[in-house]
Scaffold this active site. Structure first.
Site, PDB file in Angstrom:
ATOM      1  N   LYS A  68       0.848  -1.205   0.000  1.00  0.00           N
ATOM      2  CA  LYS A  68       0.000   0.000   0.000  1.00  0.00           C
ATOM      3  C   LYS A  68       0.877   1.246   0.000  1.00  0.00           C
ATOM      4  O   LYS A  68       0.686   2.154  -0.820  1.00  0.00           O
ATOM      5  CB  LYS A  68      -0.901   0.006   1.240  1.00  0.00           C
ATOM      6  N   ARG A 128      -0.636  15.357  12.858  1.00  0.00           N
ATOM      7  CA  ARG A 128       0.047  14.805  11.677  1.00  0.00           C
ATOM      8  C   ARG A 128       0.449  15.982  10.789  1.00  0.00           C
ATOM      9  O   ARG A 128      -0.112  16.215   9.749  1.00  0.00           O
ATOM     10  CB  ARG A 128      -0.844  13.796  10.948  1.00  0.00           C
ATOM     11  N   ASP A 183       4.799  20.095   8.112  1.00  0.00           N
ATOM     12  CA  ASP A 183       5.760  21.207   8.088  1.00  0.00           C
ATOM     13  C   ASP A 183       7.066  20.844   7.413  1.00  0.00           C
ATOM     14  O   ASP A 183       7.672  21.672   6.722  1.00  0.00           O
ATOM     15  CB  ASP A 183       6.023  21.716   9.513  1.00  0.00           C
ATOM     16  N   ASP A 230       3.756   0.509  12.068  1.00  0.00           N
ATOM     17  CA  ASP A 230       2.508  -0.006  11.483  1.00  0.00           C
ATOM     18  C   ASP A 230       2.239  -1.450  11.865  1.00  0.00           C
ATOM     19  O   ASP A 230       1.176  -1.993  11.553  1.00  0.00           O
ATOM     20  CB  ASP A 230       2.518   0.145   9.961  1.00  0.00           C
ATOM     21  N   ARG A 270      -8.875  -0.621   3.924  1.00  0.00           N
ATOM     22  CA  ARG A 270      -8.012   0.417   3.334  1.00  0.00           C
ATOM     23  C   ARG A 270      -6.649  -0.177   2.976  1.00  0.00           C
ATOM     24  O   ARG A 270      -5.977   0.286   2.063  1.00  0.00           O
ATOM     25  CB  ARG A 270      -7.787   1.567   4.323  1.00  0.00           C
TER      26      ARG A 270
END
Ligand code: EPZ
Length: 434
Positions: free
Chosen positions: A22, A122, A125, A312, A404
């Protein structure tokens, strides 16, 4: 809105094949928008984040068609705008790669703020500061008016960029923008994840000049055109593979996970062996099982940018720790708050205490079935693992969040002997899915 209904307590047995990554394909799709010719992508995972990204690319005018299973033919020469400001942009985090791609292609980029899983702040910048250093003018991180970022740079100029934290997204975004900038860009303290290497390999196969991807210093020499006219196959998904390794372990099963890259799995393989699991590697597969009578030992995990333990896989690894004997610790060092799923695991009998970025996990014998909610993509994957361990029937609501990032999870788990099905929420309690 739908849920997953899982009747657990059975060991997973057999083989499962891993789909395309992904987090690689989302970067590669944005990179394809910079080409001056068509390309073909293979091993594209059939997951909802990819459908969203493909729609975003079509909305700016790219021609994308499915020419075979998991295969897309992309022609970016039909792109007709530098603006991606519709609400669909905020559905996923990776839409921000269109900033680098459109700046490189059009010298201008207007983008609605991206979305993504809710792990606290999140910011983007690093991305905006880097584009500014490359000569872009426009929105500052502090004053993004009505959620739209507006940048212009004609042309982008190569420069040296330093990241305080090795940011995956910012590394990929700067790599995209630098590919067609004037001069050379050096990224210092770059992220080194496998998906960054895949995006760089894709771009180099299309005519870019990127060196050092996978190390902490990446050098990009700008090129005037990217002819494209190539095919490229996406790498296997490191996180999907790790999730199935953990699912095999927590069901006391014996599963061979195929079509993966063993070195990408090393951070997890090493920790699972430390706990007492058997993790046998072959060229492009890993077999996970446990020898009869082995007691699974507690241990400590610390998430970190690659080649550290991937954040993750943090929720899924906590499920593993729940079934180890004794007290374990999970240190989450990447995201400021990524333990929202713990409350759902506690409904299933987990004994976990969270203190800011640390979760203390006491081992239990088994999870209990319950009604739980997938608070985000990887949290949902962790709940699937816990439900596969639990005796009885568990319902996981907001299951679309799991889809997802996990292709055909019902079919893949069913083939391993699991009892899992998708049920519409009208069949029981509603969930809070946004
Ligand atoms: C990517 O997110 C992944 N998403 C995430 O995976 C993954 O958790 C993360 O990398 C870390 O590996 C995609 O690839 C689409 P970062 P990203 O920039 O790029 C801070 C999943 O489950 N930071 O590496 O957003 C940030 O707050 C998803 O597949 C800034 O401060 O992550 C964080 O603390 C969830 N300013 C750290 O850096 C910035 O401008 C790492 O973020 C950018 C990041």
């Amino acid at each position: 809105m739908y849920s997953y209904k899982i009747i657990g307590g059975k060991p997973l047995k057999g083989d499962v094949s891993i789909s395309g990554s992904k987090n690689a394909v989302l970067g590669v799709l944005a990179a394809a928008m910079m080409l001056d010719g068509p390309c073909t992508l293979e091993n594209v995972p059939d997951i909802s984040d990819v459908h969203v990204m493909v729609d975003l690319c079509r909305k700016i005018g790219a021609t994308i068609e499915e020419v075979g299973p998991y295969t897309l033919r992309i022609d970016p020469t039909t792109i007709n705008t530098y603006q991606a400001t519709g609400p669909e942009v905020s559905k996923i985090r990776a839409s921000y790669y269109l900033l680098g791609a459109l700046l490189a292609r059009c010298g201008k980029a207007y983008l609605r703020l991206p979305g993504g899983c809710n792990f606290g702040q999140r910011p983007i910048d690093y991305h905006l500061r880097a584009f500014k250093a490359m000569g872009a003018k426009g929105t500052n991180a502090r004053d993004i008016d009505n959620g739209i970022i507006k940048l212009e740079a004609n042309p982008l100029k190569g420069t040296r960029v330093f990241f305080d934290i090795a940011s995956v997204g910012a590394t990929i975004n700067v790599m995209l923008a630098a590919t067609k900038a004037q001069g050379t860009t050096t990224i210092i303290n770059a992220a080194r994840e496998p998906h960054i290497v895949d995006v760089a390999n894709f771009l180099n196969s299309m005519g870019a000049k990127i060196k050092g991807a996978g190390t902490d210093t990446i050098r990009i020499t700008g090129v005037p055109t990217l002819p494209g006219n190539f095919s490229y196959s996406i790498i296997p998904d490191q996180i999907e593979a790790g999730t199935y390794m953990i699912a095999a372990a927590v069901t006391d099963g014996d599963v061979t996970i195929r079509n993966l890259i063993p070195t990408h799995m090393e951070p997890l393989s090493a920790k699972m062996r430390e706990m007492g699991y058997q993790v046998d590697e072959d060229e492009d597969s890993i077999r996970v099982y446990k020898d009869e009578g082995t007691e699974i030992e507690c241990t400590n995990f610390k998430t970190a940018p690659y080649p550290g333990f991937p954040t993750d896989l943090q929720p899924q690894a906590v499920v593993l720790l729940c079934l180890a004997s004794g007290m374990s610790k999970m240190h989450e060092n990447v995201w400021e708050s990524r333990f929202q799923y713990v409350a759902e695991l506690q409904k299933m009998g987990a004994s976990i205490t969270c203190m800011e970025r640390i979760a203390l996990v006491n081992g239990i014998d088994k999870f209990k079935s319950a009604y739980v909610n997938a608070t985000d993509l990887r949290a949902g994957a962790a709940l699937v693992c816990a439900a596969l361990n639990a005796e009885g029937t568990t319902f996981i609501s907001s299951a679309s969040r799991i889809d997802r990032g996990y292709e055909n999870i019902v079919e893949k788990l069913t083939a391993l002997g699991a009892t899992i099905e998708r049920v519409e929420n009208s069949e029981y309690v509603s969930d809070d899915e946004a």
